[in-house]
Scaffold this active site. Structure first.
Site, PDB file in Angstrom:
ATOM      1  CD  GLU A 267     -19.545  24.613  20.113  1.00  0.00           C
ATOM      2  OE1 GLU A 267     -20.539  25.268  19.721  1.00  0.00           O
ATOM      3  OE2 GLU A 267     -18.449  25.157  20.429  1.00  0.00           O
ATOM      4  CG  HIS A 270     -23.489  27.541  21.911  1.00  0.00           C
ATOM      5  ND1 HIS A 270     -23.778  28.799  22.372  1.00  0.00           N
ATOM      6  CD2 HIS A 270     -22.123  27.437  21.935  1.00  0.00           C
ATOM      7  CE1 HIS A 270     -22.635  29.433  22.670  1.00  0.00           C
ATOM      8  NE2 HIS A 270     -21.627  28.625  22.423  1.00  0.00           N
TER       9      HIS A 270
HETATM   10 ZN    ZN Z   1     -19.602  29.094  22.582  1.00  0.00          ZN
END
Ligand code: ZN
Length: 501
Positions: A267, A270
């Site tokens: 994450e 991201h």
């Molecule tokens: Zn992902």
């Protein structure tokens, strides 16, 4: 009005749309994190209202007139590449959204909140029959959406465009066939190797408090800016937000630190993309990522290519031992690295290793196409799922919570999304090949100096924002078309060493 004035007016006109879209994101974050379960019905109305308002802004007649005026202006070609790309993105969105009736957009948003809540309950009770009626409604709405978007296309292809612009299911089929044919021999070689990992090394009990400390430490290591971000806890990890407010979530399991360790790395991968979008494009169509697949290339690059590399643990294991006290103090580096990199077909996609992961995605891709075209029904869905898991991965699914109900995507109405996950692997294999030519990659990771690598990603990917569609961006970075061979070669090189085959 000069062409430049008309352009500025269009950008100004669209500004509120992007601001409101992030309001949608934030109430979605709240829905997934701290909203009381009882608030679902109210929230579904709020989602519907906002989706309708965003739809109105994207499709307003003023926007339509401004686009038309600009495109027919004899001076249009005088606009810069960046300006024209902005206009193109606004126009693409305008055209797509004006095809959709507003009440359908509202219904989809409302139904998705209801389906998600039914899915959560069904998953907890391991009872697909609780989810099925809501899934039927979500599926019907998605089919309707596909029909409005592109009646001439296969429904899967119509929906895919939102996630991976300019791809078709035929292209994906071809890439996935090549990918699968590359993965299967690697899986077989790992499984038949006499060198197998000792998994008890990583399944030691590690308190959640310690794991929270590790999350913060590893976030810092990958340059996820926590002054403009935060880490919360949910059943399923996700990332939400953009620019100066990008939040991630994780899930802690006491006897499996690796689960949260890698979900945080994923994450955070991201999140750094969103935090490093080019600031000059904020509140513009350009101020977004290129595609879901490119997004996934970034998260999976941080999680796997860096975080599961032997070089990373050469640097991080001593620090890790320090933070975790005496829990892992006796573990041997090589044995630890092997345990982190166990290759074993399993039931759950998000826990899958790097080699088998894409097979989970290929299964979903095949099922989704058939579900949307009506070849299979939601009634047959669990058994089709279980059969494919047996055929492709050799695993037996014992209940639907660990089978067809493991992911939230279908409840959310995200049909056409799954291929992006495996495309992310293909993309980052190509990126890695270039990074290794540009930087002394392995040495930097061994030293724990990730900044030059992250800066490379910022320059080549994050800051490019939405200047290019994924196929163009990959070509710009690698000089080549999309090609799975680099990802397969990366796996072969890494796992032949770890498994000594
Ligand atoms: Zn992902």
């Amino acid at each position: 009005m000069t062409v430049k004035e008309a352009y500025d007016k269009l950008i100004e006109e669209m500004r509120d749309t992007f601001i409101l879209e992030n309001v949608e994101n934030m109430i979605e974050w709240d829905f997934e994190t701290y909203m009381p379960t009882g608030g679902g019905k109210q929230r579904s109305k709020e989602f519907a209202l906002l989706a309708g308002l965003v739809h109105d802004l994207y499709t307003s007649p003023t926007v339509g007139k401004l686009i038309k005026g600009l495109k027919s202006n004899p001076e249009y070609q005088a606009l810069s590449f960046i300006e024209k790309r902005n206009v193109h993105l606004i126009e693409r969105e305008y055209n797509n959204r004006t095809r959709l009736p507003k009440d359908l957009v509202e219904k989809i948003a409302e139904q998705s909140a209801i389906s998600i809540q039914a899915w959560k309950k069904a998953k907890e009770k391991k009872d697909y029959s609780i989810f099925k009626p809501e899934l039927d409604k979500t599926l019907a709405l998605s089919k309707e959406k596909a029909h409005y978007l592109a009646p001439e296309k296969d429904p899967f292809d119509a929906l895919l465009d939102e996630f991976e612009p300019s791809f078709t299911s035929e292209m994906i089929d071809k890439l996935f066939t090549e990918l699968r044919e590359g993965l299967i021999p690697i899986i077989k070689k790992c499984q038949s190797s006499s060198k197998q990992p000792d998994m008890s090394l990583i399944n030691r009990n590690c308190s959640i408090d310690i794991q929270r400390k590790i999350s913060e430490d590893v976030s810092r290591l990958v340059l996820y800016d926590l002054d403009r971000g935060r880490i919360d806890e949910t059943e399923h990890p996700f990332t939400n937000g953009y620019y100066d407010d990008v939040r991630i979530t994780t899930h802690y399991y006491e006897n499996n630190f690796a689960s949260s360790f890698y979900s945080v790395m994923h994450e955070a991968g991201h999140a750094i993309y969103e935090q490093n979008l080019d600031k000059q494009f904020i509140y513009q169509a350009l101020g977004k990522s290129s595609s879901y697949g490119i997004h996934e290339s970034q998260s999976r690059l941080i999680e796997n290519l860096i975080g599961k590399s032997p070089e990373f643990w050469e640097h991080y294991l001593p620090k890790f031992k320090e933070i975790t006290g005496d829990i892992f103090s006796d573990v041997d580096m090589d044995a630890f690295i092997h345990a982190i990199n166990e290759v074993k077909p399993s039931k759950i996609r998000i826990e899958a290793d790097e080699v088998t992961y894409s097979l989970h995605v290929i299964i979903r891709f095949e099922i989704e196409k058939d579900l949307l075209s009506g070849k299979i029904t939601t009634e047959e869905l669990p058994s089709v799922w279980n059969t494919k898991y047996k055929d492709y991965l050799g695993v037996d699914i014992e209940n639907d919570s660990e089978g067809v109900m493991q992911d939230t995507h279908w409840a959310s109405g995200l049909f056409g999304y799954f291929p992006s996950y495996a495309l992310g692997n293909i993309y980052n294999g190509q990126m890695l090949n270039v990074i290794k030519k540009d930087l002394s990659y392995d040495d930097l990771i061994r030293k724990g100096d990730l900044k030059p690598i992250i800066d490379w990603l910022i320059e080549k990917v994050h800051k490019q924002s939405n200047l290019y569609d994924p196929l163009e961006l990959i070509k710009k970075i690698s000089g080549e078309e999309v090609n799975p061979k680099y990802f397969i070669a990366y796996l072969e090189e890494k796992f032949s060493k770890i498994y000594e085959y």
